[in-house]
Design a protein around this motif. Sequence first.
Motif, PDB file in Angstrom:
ATOM      1  N   LEU A 117      11.713  -5.278   7.973  1.00 33.53           N
ATOM      2  CA  LEU A 117      10.682  -6.391   8.315  1.00 33.53           C
ATOM      3  C   LEU A 117       9.279  -5.717   8.046  1.00 33.53           C
ATOM      4  CD1 LEU A 117      12.842  -7.662  11.273  1.00 33.53           C
ATOM      5  CD2 LEU A 117      11.773  -9.157   9.391  1.00 33.53           C
ATOM      6  N   GLU A 118       9.219  -4.467   8.847  1.00 30.41           N
ATOM      7  CA  GLU A 118       7.864  -3.747   8.657  1.00 30.41           C
ATOM      8  C   GLU A 118       7.275  -3.558   7.039  1.00 30.41           C
ATOM      9  OE1 GLU A 118       5.700   0.135  10.201  1.00 30.41           O
ATOM     10  OE2 GLU A 118       7.491  -0.702  11.289  1.00 30.41           O
TER      11      GLU A 118
ATOM     12  N   THR B 248       8.602 -14.586  10.495  1.00 31.09           N
ATOM     13  CA  THR B 248       9.011 -12.980  10.080  1.00 31.09           C
ATOM     14  C   THR B 248       8.230 -12.112  11.000  1.00 31.09           C
ATOM     15  OG1 THR B 248       8.899 -13.854   7.786  1.00 31.09           O
ATOM     16  CG2 THR B 248       8.741 -11.437   8.209  1.00 31.09           C
ATOM     17  N   ARG B 249       7.046 -12.449  11.530  1.00 29.54           N
ATOM     18  CA  ARG B 249       6.295 -11.783  12.263  1.00 29.54           C
ATOM     19  C   ARG B 249       7.000 -11.512  13.844  1.00 29.54           C
ATOM     20  NH1 ARG B 249       1.096 -10.549  11.674  1.00 29.54           N
ATOM     21  NH2 ARG B 249       0.869 -12.452  10.607  1.00 29.54           N
TER      22      ARG B 249
ATOM     23  N   VAL C 240      14.510  -3.469  11.220  1.00 29.81           N
ATOM     24  CA  VAL C 240      13.230  -3.421  11.722  1.00 29.81           C
ATOM     25  C   VAL C 240      12.366  -2.614  10.616  1.00 29.81           C
ATOM     26  CG1 VAL C 240      11.767  -2.245  13.167  1.00 29.81           C
ATOM     27  CG2 VAL C 240      13.670  -3.413  13.762  1.00 29.81           C
TER      28      VAL C 240
ATOM     29  N   TYR D 145       9.949  -9.530  13.752  1.00 32.80           N
ATOM     30  CA  TYR D 145       9.839  -8.150  13.783  1.00 32.80           C
ATOM     31  C   TYR D 145       9.305  -7.660  15.064  1.00 32.80           C
ATOM     32  CZ  TYR D 145       6.921  -3.794  13.209  1.00 32.80           C
ATOM     33  OH  TYR D 145       6.610  -2.549  13.486  1.00 32.80           O
TER      34      TYR D 145
ATOM     35  N   LYS E  44      11.659  -4.930  16.970  1.00 31.19           N
ATOM     36  CA  LYS E  44      11.037  -3.554  17.292  1.00 31.19           C
ATOM     37  C   LYS E  44      11.378  -3.082  18.487  1.00 31.19           C
ATOM     38  CE  LYS E  44       6.362  -1.706  17.234  1.00 31.19           C
ATOM     39  NZ  LYS E  44       4.920  -2.192  17.190  1.00 31.19           N
TER      40      LYS E  44
END
Length: 411
Positions: free
Chosen positions: A371-372, A389-390, A368, A393, A397
């Motif tokens: 990814l952030e 990708t979004r 995470v 995440y 998350k």
Amino acid sequence: MKKTGILGGTFNPVHNAHIMMARAALEQYGLNEVWFMPSKNPPHKDKSAIVSDGHRKRMVQAAIDGIPGFRFSDMELRREGVTYTSDTMQQLREEYPDNEFYFILGGDSLRDLSQWHKPEKILKNCRILAAPRGDLSEGELEKLCRKLGKKFHGEIWPLAMNHIQISSERIRERIGAGESAYAFCPPKVVTYIRLHGLYGAPVLKMKKTGADRELLDTLAATLRPRRYIHTMGVAYTAAALAFRYGARPEQAELAGLLHDCAKYFSDEEMFSLCGKYGVELSPAERANAALIHGKLGAVLAELRYGVTDGEILSAIRFHTTGRPGMSLLEKILYVADYIEPERAMETAPFPLDKIRRDCFEDLDRGLVEILENTLQHLRDTDREIDGRTRETYEYYKEQAPAAADGERGRQ
């Protein structure tokens, strides 16, 4: 003043005689560097027999990697239209006024100098160094150097070395006839030719269940040195993470070795290959070619490297974007690509050293954080964000809320 040699040519393919000529010039005339400069559109060559600019560029780079004093130049590849040496040398003198240039060629080419485009202009901007090739004896080469130097009002000097009997044309004929080229070309070049089936060579197809010398040699022949080092770091890190989380280390290592196996292609080549192999691309991938090599790499890992393990292929496919519900191996490769030892970059909001620690403590938390950071970097650089990708995440998350809840920047 810096003394710079220019070794031009089609390099179709580059071979050992080119290396020998450059080395002789470097040593005998005290040159600081020799630049290998492939021609884009030479006026005297049969264009149908010349492989793509990308292939010739990468073969030259593979041949000279690690040799002190040798450097690659794409000056002529970037030029449109017919490539004339006279124009190249004029441009070099204008762009590098503090350099003293030496153009390196074979005696067979020197013999035809009168037929070249504006030979006086060439000699106005450089000296010529000629290596013995063909049937010219040492004495005949020296006489020819003096004769043409006088005729075109410049300096032409001979290189002292054994006669060179290697030619690109003969090498192509040997390869097309199924004969070996290892005696004539650097090993990396031969491997590259085999991998891509150039000049009628049977396409090299491996059967991979793990890492071996053939695989490493093939990667070294295609990836640039820094990319190769990165690849080895990812393979090492992936294997270490596999040990930590109970996955198969040999599987993770192979995924790491092949995760960037398509990375060396240009953007145009990747788009073309995706079309050839029917790889569907999202709008974000079409806008950002850097995202393509994961999908394409999975295809090449199967077709060229003989990988049949679906888990490995899926990990390669998604290592650039991730996906919701990733397998353990997919997570390991995605994470290893970001935290491998050679990475040295400022990352935000999570520092890289923290992410490295967290990945070995809680894989999902480290995932995470990566990814952030990735989404933040894409926003900061105003680059299009791939929807997957979004989604990845947001999915993870929820799985590892601690990563996005009050731990940013903790050392």
